[in-house]
Design a protein around this motif. Structure first.
Motif, PDB file in Angstrom:
ATOM      1  N   GLN A 108       9.675  19.749 -19.592  1.00 30.91           N
ATOM      2  CA  GLN A 108      10.691  19.200 -18.699  1.00 30.91           C
ATOM      3  C   GLN A 108      12.086  19.694 -19.078  1.00 30.91           C
ATOM      4  OE1 GLN A 108      11.771  14.804 -18.382  1.00 30.91           O
ATOM      5  NE2 GLN A 108      10.705  15.153 -16.442  1.00 30.91           N
ATOM      6  N   HIS A 165      14.629  21.719 -16.630  1.00 37.21           N
ATOM      7  CA  HIS A 165      16.034  21.366 -16.399  1.00 37.21           C
ATOM      8  C   HIS A 165      16.969  22.525 -16.729  1.00 37.21           C
ATOM      9  CE1 HIS A 165      15.104  16.779 -16.728  1.00 37.21           C
ATOM     10  NE2 HIS A 165      14.767  17.289 -15.565  1.00 37.21           N
ATOM     11  N   TYR A 188      16.738  24.179 -13.313  1.00 40.10           N
ATOM     12  CA  TYR A 188      17.189  23.444 -12.136  1.00 40.10           C
ATOM     13  C   TYR A 188      18.398  22.546 -12.368  1.00 40.10           C
ATOM     14  CZ  TYR A 188      12.946  24.977  -9.807  1.00 40.10           C
ATOM     15  OH  TYR A 188      11.959  25.746  -9.230  1.00 40.10           O
ATOM     16  N   THR A 214      20.584  19.296 -14.566  1.00 40.96           N
ATOM     17  CA  THR A 214      20.596  17.841 -14.655  1.00 40.96           C
ATOM     18  C   THR A 214      22.012  17.407 -14.316  1.00 40.96           C
ATOM     19  OG1 THR A 214      21.225  17.850 -16.982  1.00 40.96           O
ATOM     20  CG2 THR A 214      18.867  17.881 -16.499  1.00 40.96           C
ATOM     21  N   THR A 274      24.471  24.992 -13.989  1.00 36.71           N
ATOM     22  CA  THR A 274      23.171  25.625 -13.805  1.00 36.71           C
ATOM     23  C   THR A 274      23.272  26.720 -12.753  1.00 36.71           C
ATOM     24  OG1 THR A 274      21.992  23.627 -14.400  1.00 36.71           O
ATOM     25  CG2 THR A 274      20.795  25.228 -13.074  1.00 36.71           C
ATOM     26  N   ILE A 285      16.676  16.368 -10.267  1.00 36.79           N
ATOM     27  CA  ILE A 285      16.514  16.314 -11.715  1.00 36.79           C
ATOM     28  C   ILE A 285      15.093  15.909 -12.104  1.00 36.79           C
ATOM     29  CG2 ILE A 285      18.939  15.825 -12.097  1.00 36.79           C
ATOM     30  CD1 ILE A 285      18.117  12.908 -12.648  1.00 36.79           C
ATOM     31  N   ARG A 314      10.475  22.683  -8.770  1.00 32.89           N
ATOM     32  CA  ARG A 314      11.623  21.852  -8.410  1.00 32.89           C
ATOM     33  C   ARG A 314      11.198  20.445  -8.011  1.00 32.89           C
ATOM     34  NH1 ARG A 314      15.599  22.837  -3.466  1.00 32.89           N
ATOM     35  NH2 ARG A 314      13.629  23.452  -2.600  1.00 32.89           N
TER      36      ARG A 314
END
Length: 471
Positions: free
Chosen positions: A130, A134, A137, A139, A145, A157, A315
């Protein structure tokens, strides 16, 4: 005959210590005997030396020297990615700390198909996977990002990632998830896309992929727009962040915008280029990545892990629902209801080793900054090599590198000569260079993944090419 010792349990460490000494001695001896990046003599001689060392592969009685003999033979006959002149493929020299962690994984031997076989390993995999999702993608506390705003808005998230054996499995899973969400989906990809995507489409019974022109090695947005306009039915666009041949990065923001406009699903194969995420200097090269529905990552490339160390970042974790599977002896309903994690939906494989351990140890030991520094080093080495080639009157540079791959050829040489130079260096054990065909011509390929490479090593590589080119 006494019963051989086990690697784990209270007596495991003491049983392993002398064996590790044997292995390390054999590695040193084999490396010294090889004396270069590759064993000399070509396939025939290498095979014969190995056959001699192996003898009968299934003898009636064993030998206490087998560990030393075979490890030494393998080291002597290896292509060593830690040698700066071994630079053909996306085949990295693994970090010592990652390799040590991999030993622990082998000794403990958890299997990640049920919680009762991997209590701690299953939690470690969930947490680290995870965290890497992140990284892709974002947080709420990572607004920088790559691609976290734009065509598809702020990122979810809840993003997750599955651990795989590498880019091929990740790409296959990405196509499977797309097929299950959009039945009849058709793959659309650039001419430089990895061959595993076409193979996955065939394996999954999908329609023949639509191949979009990729002038100069990258997907052409105008041609993609035209294809998406003309095609009917659900579509999956596969872009590439780091092509195998030249390390080129497709125009990801433009492609993400086109997918949003046409309602197409987006997968990005970042098996090579995904490592740029660790670098503050280079991560903006991946702007647009976070708009993808799925992203392939491969840390046994720009992550310096022993094989295998792949991931598929997703995602929307709801896309993983089709992987759910029930086998009463592994994930019985009442066990799941009682709080035991269900691991079968984390892979198409059943038995899985804890490849996440070496990744986790590396991330904790070096941190994002430390890994990013390694990325910066190999990218800088590639630019140094490109500058040397550009200044050399007898060599031709394809282009300056996008990541760490440099294509070049002896000036005025034919394609057959380029291929012959490469094979000669291989057969002599002097250097390991790859090959690629772009713009209708054959090129030598140097993929620089060794952070310990020095400028003198780069100069030596070019001297070897020059010295073995007929004039």
């Amino acid at each position: 005959m006494s019963t051989p010792p086990l690697a784990s349990g209270p007596e495991g460490p003491d049983a392993l210590r002398p064996l590790l000494d044997t292995v390390l001695d054999a590695l040193a001896e084999g490396t010294a005997a090889r004396g270069g990046p590759l064993p000399a003599g070509g396939p025939g001689q290498v095979a014969q030396r190995l056959r001699t060392a192996l003898g009968d592969p299934l003898p009636h009685h064993g030998s206490p020297d087998a560990l030393h003999t075979l490890v030494r033979a393998l080291a002597e006959g290896a292509a060593d990615p830690a040698d700066p002149l071994c630079a053909a493929h996306l085949h990295c020299p693994p970090l010592a700390v990652a390799t040590a962690a991999d030993l622990a994984a082998s000794a403990l031997n958890p299997s990640l198909d049920s919680w009762d076989q991997a209590p701690a390993a299953s939690e470690l995999e969930a947490l680290v996977a995870q965290a890497l999702a992140h990284l892709v993608y974002g947080t709420p506390d990572t607004p920088d990002t790559p691609g976290a705003s734009g065509a598809r808005g702020t990122q979810d998230i809840r993003a997750d990632a599955l651990v795989t054996t590498g880019g091929t499995e990740s790409n296959q899973l990405a196509l499977l998830l797309a097929r299950e969400k959009h039945h009849g989906v058709q793959l659309v990809c650039g001419a430089g896309a990895h061959h595993s995507l076409h193979r996955a489409a065939w394996l999954l019974g999908l329609p023949e992929p639509v191949v979009v022109p990729a002038p100069a090695g990258i997907l052409d947005p105008a041609a993609l727009d035209s294809a998406l306009t003309d095609l009917r039915g659900p579509l999956l666009v596969a872009a590439t962040a780091g092509t195998t041949d030249a390390g080129l990065i497709d125009p990801l923001p433009d492609i993400a915008d086109l997918c949003a406009t046409h309602g197409a699903r987006l997968h990005i194969d970042a098996a090579y280029g995904g490592g740029l995420l660790f670098s503050d200097r280079h991560r903006t090269r991946l702007d647009g990545l976070a708009h993808a529905d799925t992203v392939t990552l491969d840390l046994h490339k720009l992550g310096w892990q022993p094989v295998a160390a792949g991931l598929l970042a997703v995602r929307d974790p709801a896309d993983l629902t089709p992987l759910a599977h029930r086998a009463d002896y592994l994930n019985a309903d009442d066990d799941t209801e009682a709080g035991h994690p269900d691991l079968l939906g984390r892979s198409l494989r059943t038995t899985r080793r804890p490849d996440i351990l070496k990744i986790a140890v590396t991330l904790k030991t070096l941190g994002r900054h430390g890994i990013g520094h390694l990325v910066d080093q190999v990218c800088a080495h590639a630019h140094e090599l490109a500058d040397l080639i550009a200044a050399h009157p007898g060599l031709e540079l394809y282009d300056h590198p996008a990541i760490s791959t440099v294509l070049f050829r002896p000036r005025g040489a034919t394609d057959d000569t380029v291929a012959a130079v490469r094979r000669t260096l291989l057969d002599q054990g002097r250097a390991v260079l790859g090959r690629a065909t772009l713009d209708g011509r054959r090129w030598l390929k140097a993929t620089l993944l060794n952070p310990h490479t020095r400028p003198g090593d780069l100069a030596t590589l070019l001297k070897l090419v020059e010295g073995h080119t007929p004039r």
